[in-house]
Motif scaffolding. Sequence first.
Motif, PDB file in Angstrom:
ATOM      1  N   PRO A 118      42.148  39.692   0.318  1.00 45.81           N
ATOM      2  CA  PRO A 118      42.932  39.518   1.539  1.00 45.81           C
ATOM      3  C   PRO A 118      42.168  38.850   2.681  1.00 45.81           C
ATOM      4  O   PRO A 118      42.712  38.658   3.759  1.00 45.81           O
ATOM      5  CB  PRO A 118      43.267  40.967   1.923  1.00 45.81           C
TER       6      PRO A 118
ATOM      7  N   ALA B 200      47.425  40.460   5.197  1.00 52.22           N
ATOM      8  CA  ALA B 200      47.020  39.081   4.914  1.00 52.22           C
ATOM      9  C   ALA B 200      48.233  38.205   4.614  1.00 52.22           C
ATOM     10  O   ALA B 200      48.316  37.059   5.068  1.00 52.22           O
ATOM     11  CB  ALA B 200      46.049  39.063   3.728  1.00 52.22           C
ATOM     12  N   GLN B 201      49.175  38.757   3.869  1.00 46.04           N
ATOM     13  CA  GLN B 201      50.371  37.989   3.517  1.00 46.04           C
ATOM     14  C   GLN B 201      51.273  37.737   4.719  1.00 46.04           C
ATOM     15  O   GLN B 201      52.066  36.799   4.715  1.00 46.04           O
ATOM     16  CB  GLN B 201      51.145  38.721   2.412  1.00 46.04           C
ATOM     17  N   SER B 202      51.144  38.566   5.743  1.00 47.22           N
ATOM     18  CA  SER B 202      51.959  38.378   6.951  1.00 47.22           C
ATOM     19  C   SER B 202      51.423  37.273   7.850  1.00 47.22           C
ATOM     20  O   SER B 202      52.128  36.790   8.729  1.00 47.22           O
ATOM     21  CB  SER B 202      52.013  39.677   7.756  1.00 47.22           C
ATOM     22  N   HIS B 203      50.162  36.878   7.637  1.00 44.97           N
ATOM     23  CA  HIS B 203      49.507  35.838   8.454  1.00 44.97           C
ATOM     24  C   HIS B 203      49.517  36.181   9.940  1.00 44.97           C
ATOM     25  O   HIS B 203      49.532  35.283  10.778  1.00 44.97           O
ATOM     26  CB  HIS B 203      50.167  34.472   8.221  1.00 44.97           C
TER      27      HIS B 203
ATOM     28  N   GLY C 256      42.735  41.565  -5.674  1.00 45.38           N
ATOM     29  CA  GLY C 256      43.220  40.564  -4.732  1.00 45.38           C
ATOM     30  C   GLY C 256      42.299  40.454  -3.527  1.00 45.38           C
ATOM     31  O   GLY C 256      41.712  41.443  -3.093  1.00 45.38           O
TER      32      GLY C 256
ATOM     33  N   SER D 195      41.492  33.456  -1.479  1.00 40.50           N
ATOM     34  CA  SER D 195      42.116  34.405  -0.551  1.00 40.50           C
ATOM     35  C   SER D 195      43.635  34.337  -0.645  1.00 40.50           C
ATOM     36  O   SER D 195      44.224  33.281  -0.856  1.00 40.50           O
ATOM     37  CB  SER D 195      41.673  34.095   0.876  1.00 40.50           C
ATOM     38  N   ILE D 196      44.264  35.492  -0.468  1.00 42.91           N
ATOM     39  CA  ILE D 196      45.723  35.576  -0.473  1.00 42.91           C
ATOM     40  C   ILE D 196      46.326  34.837   0.709  1.00 42.91           C
ATOM     41  O   ILE D 196      47.347  34.172   0.594  1.00 42.91           O
ATOM     42  CB  ILE D 196      46.161  37.057  -0.454  1.00 42.91           C
ATOM     43  N   GLY D 197      45.684  34.935   1.856  1.00 44.08           N
ATOM     44  CA  GLY D 197      46.242  34.305   3.060  1.00 44.08           C
ATOM     45  C   GLY D 197      45.226  33.496   3.823  1.00 44.08           C
ATOM     46  O   GLY D 197      45.191  33.533   5.042  1.00 44.08           O
TER      47      GLY D 197
ATOM     48  N   VAL E  69      46.231  43.738   2.015  1.00 50.60           N
ATOM     49  CA  VAL E  69      46.915  42.630   1.331  1.00 50.60           C
ATOM     50  C   VAL E  69      48.211  42.277   2.058  1.00 50.60           C
ATOM     51  O   VAL E  69      48.516  41.105   2.293  1.00 50.60           O
ATOM     52  CB  VAL E  69      47.192  43.002  -0.140  1.00 50.60           C
ATOM     53  N   ALA E  70      48.975  43.311   2.441  1.00 49.59           N
ATOM     54  CA  ALA E  70      50.234  43.076   3.159  1.00 49.59           C
ATOM     55  C   ALA E  70      49.975  42.389   4.495  1.00 49.59           C
ATOM     56  O   ALA E  70      50.719  41.482   4.898  1.00 49.59           O
ATOM     57  CB  ALA E  70      50.969  44.394   3.376  1.00 49.59           C
TER      58      ALA E  70
END
Length: 245
Positions: free
Chosen positions: A170, A141-144, A168, A68-70, A138-139
Amino acid sequence: MTKKRTKAKKKKSGLFSLRYLLPAGFFLALSVFLLLGLNRNPNEIPSPLIGKAAPEFALPRLADAPASIGRRGLTPGNGNTSASPANAHADAASTGGESTKGDSGNLVSSQALRGQPYLLNVWASWCMPCLQEHPQMVALAQSHRIRIVGMNYKDQPADARRWLARNGNPYDEIIVDAQGRTAIDFGVYGVPETFLIDAEGRIRYKLTGALSLQTLQDQLLPAIAALENNGLPSGNTSPRPNPAP
């Protein structure tokens, strides 16, 4: 005789007028209806689940999913991922070939997800709108900002893994709803659909259709912020999804 002819003419004239007035009235009413409809979103599908407890489920994880990305997964103290034997048996038909290895510990339950808010995103590798919304997922997920749980819907596990490897992953957790039975409980019309669920397991927001950047900024992020501030999101819904096969 003249009076009779006059009455006959008037009667005929009245029927003639009525024959044209009825269609005219119908088209006038139809025009008003269509005009009012222009002020509404024809793709908007209201949900009766807003503010209610999310349906209970216990579904298997997607085995061997790409990293997972995040990834944060289940927070300790939120409960065990295992489902009760009864739920495990009930959901055995939804594995879609995914092995539980004889262990209910491979199942993720709705009860285990409680304790913190999470986003439940219903998706599939065959779903084109899912690919359209993926950059937003995805964005996010990356922001948490919030845990994201993916419900893989009526899909082949191998196809789902390839899709995630290519685009990817997420999701903090990925559950498999191969038969679509849990999605039916959620009132899913098609894919993608996204549910914002609070720490107590209540549905606070539902998005029907692909998550656009504008919807992410204008609706979903404010809804998440409202939960963070113990507020209540509006629960609005959006565009009509891709119908399931």
